[in-house]
Write an enzyme that holds these catalytic residues in place. Sequence first.
Site, mmCIF file in Angstrom:
data_model
loop_
_atom_site.group_PDB
_atom_site.id
_atom_site.type_symbol
_atom_site.label_atom_id
_atom_site.label_comp_id
_atom_site.label_asym_id
_atom_site.label_seq_id
_atom_site.Cartn_x
_atom_site.Cartn_y
_atom_site.Cartn_z
ATOM 1 N N GLU A 45 2.468 -0.179 -2.903
ATOM 2 C CA GLU A 45 3.726 -0.290 -2.167
ATOM 3 C C GLU A 45 4.885 -0.168 -3.141
ATOM 4 O OE1 GLU A 45 5.882 -3.239 1.122
ATOM 5 O OE2 GLU A 45 3.972 -3.811 0.208
ATOM 6 N N GLU A 185 2.307 -4.556 10.128
ATOM 7 C CA GLU A 185 2.728 -5.939 10.402
ATOM 8 C C GLU A 185 3.831 -5.955 11.466
ATOM 9 O OE1 GLU A 185 3.502 -8.253 6.902
ATOM 10 O OE2 GLU A 185 1.450 -8.049 6.180
ATOM 11 N N GLU A 310 -4.831 -5.258 4.042
ATOM 12 C CA GLU A 310 -4.153 -6.092 3.040
ATOM 13 C C GLU A 310 -4.937 -7.389 2.892
ATOM 14 O OE1 GLU A 310 0.083 -6.680 3.193
ATOM 15 O OE2 GLU A 310 0.445 -4.675 4.039
#
Length: 529
Positions: A45, A185, A310
């Site tokens: 990321e 998310e 994740e």
Amino acid sequence: MKNLLFFFSLFMSSIAGRAQHPIVINMMDTSKVVISKHIYGHFAEHLGRCVYDGLLRNGTPRKDMIAALRKIRIPNLRWPGGCFADEYHWRNGIGPQDKRPKTVNTTWGMVVEDNSFGTHEFLDLCEQIGAEPYLAGNMGSGTPQEMADWIEYMNYGGISTLTNLRSRNGHPNQYGVSWWGVGNESWGCGGDMTPEHYSNLYKQYANFCKSYPGVPRLKKIVSGANADDYRWTEVVMKNIPIHLMWGLSLHYYTWLTGNWPPTGGSTNFPKSEYTTAMRQAWRMDEIVTKHSAIMDQYDPLKNIALVVDEWGIWVKQEPDQGLLYQQNSLRDALLAALTLNIFNNHADRVRGANLAQVANVIHSIVLTSGDSMLLTPTYHVFDLYKVHQDSRHILVKYTSPSYVHEKDTIACLSVSASRDSIGHIHVSLVNMDVEKSLDVSIPISGRTISGQIITSPKVTDHNTFGDPDKVVIKPFNGFLKQEKTVQVLLPPKSIVVLEARDGVVLTSNSIAPESNSTQINKAVIKNKQ
């Protein structure tokens, strides 16, 4: 021969002095479930020093990083987020680098993002690594058209305005990116949505995410639950038709308190933090089991993959370091090995996972400092466990002893096993007891038996740029091949992988054939009141 006899004598006397009965691992080598290599994926990321200075050095891919990732056969790499994905607009990251706009990374640190690492740079890096790209699409601040255009830009092989633009940017041929996350998310940083709103929005986006001729079909992945939010899974599985999705994501981090924000240290922590971390890590088995059970109600044939994209241990960042930078100790390696065993044992449903993150952020496998790079203990777990990739799962059943410290009691033994394409059996064992060895009996035989181990004197031990090989893989000889079993003396705080060449499972006991998850003594995974 004298040395061999001496070792056998020492080994057997050690076993005799420790336990009357070894822990028996029952095995059944009849499963047709394959442990997908994509369980061993990673995540990059735009956060801290993960991309700039981690994957890159002075704007170009690090050769040492590429070599390290190729060695562990990294199967997929997820990008550009994470939370960053839902503010990322792909057109900012194409074309001449000096003409790309500078934007603000409002998610992580309010730093300037120069967009010098964009679509082409990421896909070229994946090609050098030999990994499939896994793209997280912007649902939070983007539009269905923006996502559809990005897919066309990468995957269409004909002539269009977007493919002409791709050619002018140096890549006339279609890329064929298959893995595609629709939002990230969405219950939190991706939009604070309800599952009802997200599932309706997903159907709109997914309808315009097209598969193009000449390249693999899209694997559309639903933004799934946060940890034990089982209602999220229930709603999206009920509302989204099976044909519109390939996978459902799940995020679960090991936080010492069980909740944000992260606490605790990465190398200087008491034993109580160690046992708390392991207790929280064991929750992954319960969480995956319960989400899988909900998915089974709507997808009994298990066509939809659970993608834990994740996961990892998240503690306080190191002082005077980049955002979310943490060191990586033997504790973190034990936690990673435990988690990978859980995924292996749920391979009927878990067919993808991504450790967060690949470099310099949270539970990293690589740390960098300028031109220097070091491999963390967790890197060596992935190196040790790569033998399970695309191998056929072997069912295991056992009862773990307990490790007790103060108010915490944890199961201290974790096991998974597989048979590879040339017939070799691999058994991975983790002993989380920091004080005692475990005597384990495994009913396998083979032309030869060999072993490798990761351990160190302290669970806080870690690799540094001054001492990069403190915690590494070493040969393991603490086993004795007998007529129908291999007897193993598993040292404290250790990770061991045994290989039986041309392996044979010599017994098959009462493992229910319909179950593909490890049968552990769940009663000892608890927090004493």
